[in-house]
Design an enzyme around this catalytic site. Structure first.
Site, PDB file in Angstrom:
ATOM      1  N   ASP A  28       0.840  -1.191   0.000  1.00 29.51           N
ATOM      2  CA  ASP A  28       0.000   0.000   0.000  1.00 29.51           C
ATOM      3  C   ASP A  28       0.878   1.247   0.000  1.00 29.51           C
ATOM      4  O   ASP A  28       1.814   1.360   0.800  1.00 29.51           O
ATOM      5  CB  ASP A  28      -0.938  -0.018   1.212  1.00 29.51           C
ATOM      6  CG  ASP A  28      -2.258   0.648   0.905  1.00 29.51           C
ATOM      7  OD1 ASP A  28      -2.269   1.863   0.652  1.00 29.51           O
ATOM      8  OD2 ASP A  28      -3.280  -0.072   0.899  1.00 29.51           O
ATOM      9  N   SER A  81      -6.750   3.963  -2.277  1.00 33.37           N
ATOM     10  CA  SER A  81      -6.940   2.524  -2.072  1.00 33.37           C
ATOM     11  C   SER A  81      -8.239   2.002  -2.657  1.00 33.37           C
ATOM     12  O   SER A  81      -8.289   0.877  -3.155  1.00 33.37           O
ATOM     13  CB  SER A  81      -6.956   2.202  -0.574  1.00 33.37           C
ATOM     14  OG  SER A  81      -5.695   2.377  -0.016  1.00 33.37           O
ATOM     15  N   ASP A 171      -5.126  14.001   2.878  1.00 31.29           N
ATOM     16  CA  ASP A 171      -5.144  14.042   1.414  1.00 31.29           C
ATOM     17  C   ASP A 171      -4.705  15.413   0.926  1.00 31.29           C
ATOM     18  O   ASP A 171      -4.567  15.641  -0.290  1.00 31.29           O
ATOM     19  CB  ASP A 171      -6.548  13.732   0.877  1.00 31.29           C
ATOM     20  CG  ASP A 171      -7.026  12.373   1.347  1.00 31.29           C
ATOM     21  OD1 ASP A 171      -6.180  11.470   1.485  1.00 31.29           O
ATOM     22  OD2 ASP A 171      -8.229  12.220   1.604  1.00 31.29           O
ATOM     23  N   ALA A 287     -16.360   4.763   0.222  1.00 32.91           N
ATOM     24  CA  ALA A 287     -17.127   3.875   1.094  1.00 32.91           C
ATOM     25  C   ALA A 287     -16.496   3.577   2.455  1.00 32.91           C
ATOM     26  O   ALA A 287     -17.167   3.682   3.495  1.00 32.91           O
ATOM     27  CB  ALA A 287     -17.363   2.552   0.366  1.00 32.91           C
ATOM     28  N   LYS A 361      -6.358  -2.166   6.794  1.00 35.71           N
ATOM     29  CA  LYS A 361      -6.353  -2.413   5.345  1.00 35.71           C
ATOM     30  C   LYS A 361      -7.077  -3.715   4.990  1.00 35.71           C
ATOM     31  O   LYS A 361      -7.044  -4.144   3.829  1.00 35.71           O
ATOM     32  CB  LYS A 361      -4.906  -2.495   4.819  1.00 35.71           C
ATOM     33  CG  LYS A 361      -4.117  -1.198   4.956  1.00 35.71           C
ATOM     34  CD  LYS A 361      -4.523  -0.141   3.953  1.00 35.71           C
ATOM     35  CE  LYS A 361      -3.733   1.138   4.144  1.00 35.71           C
ATOM     36  NZ  LYS A 361      -4.178   2.220   3.254  1.00 35.71           N
ATOM     37  N   HIS A 472      -1.119   2.541  -5.184  1.00 34.56           N
ATOM     38  CA  HIS A 472      -0.898   3.964  -5.512  1.00 34.56           C
ATOM     39  C   HIS A 472       0.367   4.370  -4.791  1.00 34.56           C
ATOM     40  O   HIS A 472       0.866   3.640  -3.930  1.00 34.56           O
ATOM     41  CB  HIS A 472      -2.061   4.847  -5.040  1.00 34.56           C
ATOM     42  CG  HIS A 472      -2.395   4.644  -3.597  1.00 34.56           C
ATOM     43  ND1 HIS A 472      -1.634   5.167  -2.581  1.00 34.56           N
ATOM     44  CD2 HIS A 472      -3.367   3.923  -3.008  1.00 34.56           C
ATOM     45  CE1 HIS A 472      -2.142   4.781  -1.425  1.00 34.56           C
ATOM     46  NE2 HIS A 472      -3.180   4.019  -1.644  1.00 34.56           N
TER      47      HIS A 472
HETATM   48  O1  LIG Z   1      -6.604   6.718   4.765  1.00 40.61           O
HETATM   49  C1  LIG Z   1      -7.407   6.910   3.842  1.00 40.61           C
HETATM   50  O2  LIG Z   1      -8.628   6.929   3.980  1.00 40.61           O
HETATM   51  C2  LIG Z   1      -6.859   7.156   2.447  1.00 40.61           C
HETATM   52  C3  LIG Z   1      -6.421   8.572   2.342  1.00 40.61           C
HETATM   53  O3  LIG Z   1      -7.502   9.428   2.501  1.00 40.61           O
HETATM   54  O4  LIG Z   1      -5.786   6.281   2.193  1.00 40.61           O
HETATM   55  P1  LIG Z   1      -6.007   4.897   1.385  1.00 40.61           P
HETATM   56  O5  LIG Z   1      -6.675   5.252   0.097  1.00 40.61           O
HETATM   57  O6  LIG Z   1      -4.615   4.367   1.161  1.00 40.61           O
HETATM   58  O7  LIG Z   1      -6.816   4.003   2.224  1.00 40.61           O
HETATM   59 MN   LIG Z   2      -3.829   2.493  -0.382  1.00 33.31          MN
HETATM   60 MN   LIG Z   3      -3.494   6.029   2.017  1.00 39.01          MN
END
Ligand SMILES: O=C(O)[C@@H](CO)OP(=O)(O)O
Ligand SMILES: [Mn+2]
Ligand SMILES: [Mn+2]
Length: 559
Positions: A28, A81, A171, A287, A361, A472
């Site tokens: 990730d 993600s 972000d 989501a 994750k 990403h």
């Molecule tokens: O933490 C999250 O929600 C996003 C960044 O806003 O990260 P990721 O897309 O890697 O889950």
């Molecule tokens: Mn990610």
């Molecule tokens: Mn992230």
């Protein structure tokens, strides 16, 4: 589909065998960028990933992981993600939430749908509450969409509007929350001038208030509930700009971790608790970090925390966040209809699957991978293992996270020979990268690399195949850069730390003793992206991918 002769059966690949154990590793937040001191992957010792890159040049390449390649509106949209794992798992590029909301707002269709009609029923006598992430990050939500929705809702009859804001800094740059709050306050004041009673009612940082995911820590959602619904929070302010500025100073928090606050009137009463007869919209399109709050707002039976008071509201999500749970039942914009994912196909074709990550994750390699669908396709063929994440800490404190534990679970699953596909997400580069702590991110990258080694060693033992990729970028660039690529400084002369994802491509490496000798990357998919990976993996399992999948990245040449 059933009547048109549809079949789940995949054709046999003409050249590639079945029955090889495949390890599918997603690092990730692991992109490819120029080597410099802000590239933590470059700075870290990563001998395993380095050897994949240099050891077999025709089995290592880059793929696109941002913008249109993953269904985002523009090439300026960094990957994330949700869209990354959706593309990896579904093998096709879907217009994603960000884009679907843009279209629905631009055409005005959002105001004609069932979801909007449902919340509109409350406009005469109740308040419209909007809860969500306030930034222009474009990963979970976008400021301009909120602005359009505010305008559209008031034009469609909302007379009293309350905003429950979540500050970002993940972000977007830390500290940018102040500017976003000022901007939205300006919009609200324009609405007030038009006779709409509109103001911010509560707030808090996204990582501490409301936006938890995968049930890692329900207290995050509870803090939000208390402020948004009950009007209770440890900090009370008369206005939100002051709230954000003060709370950043004392108790010295970052935008991501701002404590919850409520806005009060001159008598000290909260200006916008959610009460019977009100309408609520969660404005995020993404989501994962909305599922928990959606459950709290929608479910009658709910035991994750004491809600104290459960108002009778009309609630709609910006999107429906979980297609399997149909949650929430009402929504303003239909989500992408991600169907016939590679996971579902492979299960129908006898591929036994193991998936694992740690809590933060876990849904990425299951829920997102399967097209925002929770649960198994066929429990007799699949096993999903979640390793509990540390909660209540920022991950720069524990940058190794659970990488070792994830790798050991994957190793055991591989060696058990009970599975044909063993899929993991290693969170370190991303989760620690988001903290902006460069030293910790270097440690994180090393830990992820060590985890990859454990998995590759197991693949070696069973004669299997590995596919190592990422969803990403993040850890490969930790500084905000000028257009010419130079690190940018703040007013005090310090570098501006980049906590967000990036626009960089990501690597994909294939190999292992089970890989047929003639397999190599094709040269004719130079723009390949994450959506091309699913067909590639299906080939390695011995199948031809469905014809509407993005093309495979590999070819088999006769040696
Ligand atoms: O933490 C999250 O929600 C996003 C960044 O806003 O990260 P990721 O897309 O890697 O889950
Ligand atoms: Mn990610
Ligand atoms: Mn992230």
């Amino acid at each position: 589909m059933g009547t048109s002769g549809f079949s789940w059966k995949l054709e046999d690949h003409p050249k590639l065998p079945k029955g090889k154990t495949i390890a599918l590793v997603v690092l990730d937040g692991w992109g490819e960028a120029n080597p410099d001191k802000y590239n933590c992957i470059h700075v870290a010792e990563t001998p395993t990933m380095d050897s994949l890159k240099t050891g077999a040049p025709d089995k290592w390449r880059l793929v696109r992981a941002h913008g249109k390649a993953v269904g985002l509106p523009t090439e300026d949209d960094m990957g994330n993600s949700e869209v990354g794992h959706n593309a990896l798992g579904a093998g096709r590029i879907y217009a994603q939430g960000a884009k679907l909301v843009d279209s629905a707002l631009a055409s005005g269709k959002i105001y004609e749908g069932e979801g909007f009609k449902y919340i509109k029923e409350c406009f005469d006598n109740g308040t419209l509450h909007l809860i969500g992430l306030l930034s222009d990050g474009g990963v979970h939500s976008r400021l301009d969409q909120l602005q359009l929705l505010l305008k559209g809702a008031s034009e469609n009859g909302a007379k009293r509007i309350r905003l429950h804001i979540l500050t970002d800094g993940r972000d977007v740059l830390d500290g940018s929350s102040v500017g976003f709050v000022e901007t939205i306050e300006n919009d609200l004041s324009n609405l007030r001038a038009k006779g709409v009673d509109a103001q911010i009612a509560s707030g808090g940082g996204r990582m501490y208030v409301t936006m938890d995911r995968y049930e890692n820590d329900w207290s995050v959602v509870k803090r939000g509930w208390d402020a948004q619904v009950l009007g209770e929070a440890p900090y009370k302010f008369r206005n939100a700009v002051e709230a954000v500025k003060k709370l950043r100073e004392d108790p010295k928090t970052s935008d991501q971790y701002l404590p919850p606050f409520v806005i009060v009137d001159e008598s000290g009463n909260a200006v916008g608790p959610i009460v019977d007869g009100d309408a609520v919209v969660t404005i995020n399109f993404r989501a994962d970090r909305m599922v928990m709050v959606a459950k709290a707002l929608e479910y009658e039976d709910f035991d994750k925390f004491d809600r104290v008071r459960v108002p009778k509201i009309h609630y709609a999500g910006m999107l429906q966040y979980d297609g399997e749970l149909k949650l929430p039942s009402k929504y303003l914009v239909s989500p992408p209809e991600i169907d016939r994912t590679s996971g579902e196909y492979l299960v129908h074709n006898g591929v036994r699957t193991f998936a694992c990550s740690e809590t933060v994750k876990f849904g990425h390699v299951t829920f997102f991978w399967n097209g925002n669908r929770s649960g198994y396709f066929d429990a007799s063929m699949e096993e999903y293992v979640e390793i509990p994440s540390d909660s209540g800490i920022t991950f720069n404190v524990q940058p190794k996270m659970k990488a070792l534990e994830i790798a050991e679970k994957a190793r055991d699953a591989i060696l058990s020979r009970k599975f044909d596909q063993v899929r993991v997400n290693l969170p370190n580069g991303d989760m620690v990268g988001h903290t902006g702590d460069i030293d910790a991110t270097v440690v994180a990258c090393k830990a992820a690399d060590e985890a990859v080694k454990i998995i590759l060693d197991a693949i070696e033992q069973v004669g299997g195949i590995y596919v190592v990729t990422a969803d990403h970028g993040n850890a490969e660039d930790m500084v905000k850069r000028s257009k010419s690529g130079q690190p940018m400084l703040d007013k005090k002369g310090n570098i501006q730390v980049l906590t967000s994802h990036t626009l960089q491509p990501v690597p994909i490496a294939i190999g292992g003793p089970g890989l047929a000798p003639g397999v190599r990357y094709r040269k004719d998919v130079p723009d390949g992206g994450l959506a091309n990976v699913a067909a590639t993996v299906m080939n390695l399992h011995g199948f031809v991918a469905p014809s509407d999948y993005e093309p495979t990245l590999i070819e088999v040449v006769d040696n």
